[in-house]
Design an enzyme around this catalytic site. Structure first.
Site, PDB file in Angstrom:
ATOM      1  N   LYS A   1       0.652  -1.356   0.180  1.00 52.89           N
ATOM      2  CA  LYS A   1      -0.102   0.154  -0.048  1.00 52.89           C
ATOM      3  C   LYS A   1       0.790   1.173   0.134  1.00 52.89           C
ATOM      4  CE  LYS A   1      -0.228  -0.339   5.302  1.00 52.89           C
ATOM      5  NZ  LYS A   1      -0.663  -0.520   6.204  1.00 52.89           N
TER       6      LYS A   1
ATOM      7  N   TYR B   1      16.864  29.767   8.907  1.00 53.98           N
ATOM      8  CA  TYR B   1      15.995  30.976   8.883  1.00 53.98           C
ATOM      9  C   TYR B   1      15.396  30.998  10.693  1.00 53.98           C
ATOM     10  CZ  TYR B   1      13.879  30.315   4.292  1.00 53.98           C
ATOM     11  OH  TYR B   1      13.392  30.370   2.368  1.00 53.98           O
TER      12      TYR B   1
HETATM   13  C1  LIG Z   1      -0.713  -1.565   7.049  1.00 55.94           C
HETATM   14  C2  LIG Z   1       0.052  -2.880   7.537  1.00 55.94           C
HETATM   15  C3  LIG Z   1       0.380  -4.043   7.495  1.00 55.94           C
HETATM   16  C4  LIG Z   1       1.611  -3.899   7.251  1.00 55.94           C
HETATM   17  O1  LIG Z   1       2.122  -3.190   8.417  1.00 55.94           O
HETATM   18  P1  LIG Z   1       4.029  -3.590   8.893  1.00 55.94           P
HETATM   19  O2  LIG Z   1       3.751  -3.123  10.187  1.00 55.94           O
HETATM   20  O3  LIG Z   1       4.169  -1.985   7.836  1.00 55.94           O
HETATM   21  O4  LIG Z   1       3.986  -4.868   8.211  1.00 55.94           O
HETATM   22  C5  LIG Z   1      -0.574  -5.241   7.847  1.00 55.94           C
HETATM   23  N1  LIG Z   1      -1.836  -4.620   8.097  1.00 55.94           N
HETATM   24  C6  LIG Z   1      -3.016  -3.970   7.800  1.00 55.94           C
HETATM   25  C7  LIG Z   1      -4.273  -4.194   8.631  1.00 55.94           C
HETATM   26  C8  LIG Z   1      -1.963  -3.069   7.471  1.00 55.94           C
HETATM   27  O5  LIG Z   1      -2.983  -1.588   7.664  1.00 55.94           O
END
Ligand SMILES: *Cc1c(COP(=O)(O)O)cnc(C)c1O
Length: 366
Positions: free
Chosen positions: A35, A254
């Protein structure tokens, strides 16, 4: 020579890290979580290198459709499921598997008859209290989904661990136990995220869902990626574009937040928050200049950062500067910037070109 920032994506490291997942969970099938553009690494390219995974998981339907468009024909799990009838139709047409985490999504599935049966994963809230059905509702949901002509008869049960980044926290085992207690024979279970896969054997069920560990970063605050045999996939780098000899008392950048305590060389590197480098990274956040550690002084700007080069008298404009990746774990930068490596990776902006190294599909599993 490229002067601006660049993200090198090491696909051999990605394949190696999938191997680490397999070592920890040899009996589990693996949803590689890609994702958010594979946590900023490039989703389509990651899917090619992770072709030995059993399937891919994304958060939203739009991400899954992008994957199908790029030619991926493996199973794809949509972690947030569908929210409208047209999404359901698209999902069925493209053979997506959907999480069902609220009763509204169940009603949606009951409403429509689809051209192909969808595979549904009942997402149960076992303690995270974000998305998921109340365990009490699960038996009735199973009954209704089983009676639903648009849903494949083989149902799965999934849950997400809230505290798997803490190997001492008893909640993870409790969450796994709560899911197990709801399953009847023939229902696949789907639990472990990276923390679960590495630290909680009870989460290594039929399916696991690694994300961050695939990208070579540790999910645990107190265990390094190196100690877990994970290899960093993204190396974010740029170059020095100037070196100035500042005088004692000069204020840098800055707000003039850093004041030189002596005459000193200050380097300027071409990267800033406009590229996704965290603006709130404070003085002393490390970088590598031509392989040697130096550190930030003064505020991060949109296009540049300023560096204390007192330890590197031989530095010169054009030298490579690594912000994180090989030789400098992203977790270390995340600690300085009070965030997590996940956010650093996802935050790299579209202005930064990616170079994909050793991009080729892995060998098929025998
Ligand atoms: C993002 C996500 C994962 C992966 O988690 P990690 O900590 O990156 O291994 C697994 N399951 C769900 C539902 C997620 O949203």
């Amino acid at each position: 020579m490229l002067i601006g920032p660049q993200a090198l994506i090491d696909h051999s490291a990605l394949r190696h890290n999938l191997g680490v997942v397999r070592r920890h969970a040899p009996a589990s099938k693996v949803w590689a979580v890609i994702k958010a553009d594979a946590y900023g690494h490039g989703m389509e390219q990651a899917a090619i290198s992770l072709s030995n995974a059993d399937g891919f998981a994304v958060a939203r339907i739009a991400e899954a459709l992008r994957l199908r468009q790029s030619g991926v024909d493996k199973p794809i799990l949509v972690l947030a499921g569908a929210f409208a009838i047209d999404e359901l139709a698209e999902a069925a047409h493209h053979r997506l598997e959907l999480a069902v985490h609220q009763l509204e999504q169940l009603a949606l599935l009951e409403h429509d008859s689809l051209e192909e049966q969808l595979r549904a994963w009942i997402k149960v809230d076992t303690g995270m209290h974000r998305l998921g059905l109340d365990p009490i509702d699960v038996p009735a949901v199973v009954k209704r989904l089983s009676a639903c002509p648009s849903v494949h008869p083989q149902l799965g049960l999934m849950t997400h661990l809230a505290n798997a980044d803490d190997p001492q926290d008893p909640l993870s085992d409790l969450q796994c136990e709560r899911l197990r207690a709801l399953a009847s024979t023939g229902q696949a279970l789907n639990i472990g995220n990276s923390g679960g896969i590495l630290a909680f054997p009870s989460s290594r069920v039929d399916w696991v869902r690694p994300g961050i560990m695939l990208y070579g970063s540790s999910p645990f605050p107190r265990r390094s990626a190196d100690a877990l045999d994970l290899k960093p996939v993204m190396t974010l780098k740029t170059r020095l574009i100037a070196i100035r000899n500042q005088r004692r008392g000069d204020r840098i950048g800055y707000g003039g937040t850093y004041r030189c305590t002596e005459d000193m060389p200050v380097g300027v590197a071409a990267i800033g928050y406009g590229d996704g480098y965290p603006r709130h990274a404070p003085d002393n956040t490390p970088v590598l200049v031509a392989g040697t550690r130096a550190c930030l002084v003064g505020r991060v700007s949109m296009d540049s950062i300023t560096l204390d080069l007192r330890g590197i008298p031989e530095a010169s404009p054009g030298d490579e500067v690594v912000l994180w990746g090989r030789g400098l774990p992203a977790e270390e930068i995340a600690r300085h910037a009070e965030t997590i490596s996940y956010e650093l990776f996802c935050g790299v902006t579209a202005r930064v070109p990616k170079e994909h190294l050793e991009l080729s599909s892995g060998r098929n599993r025998s």
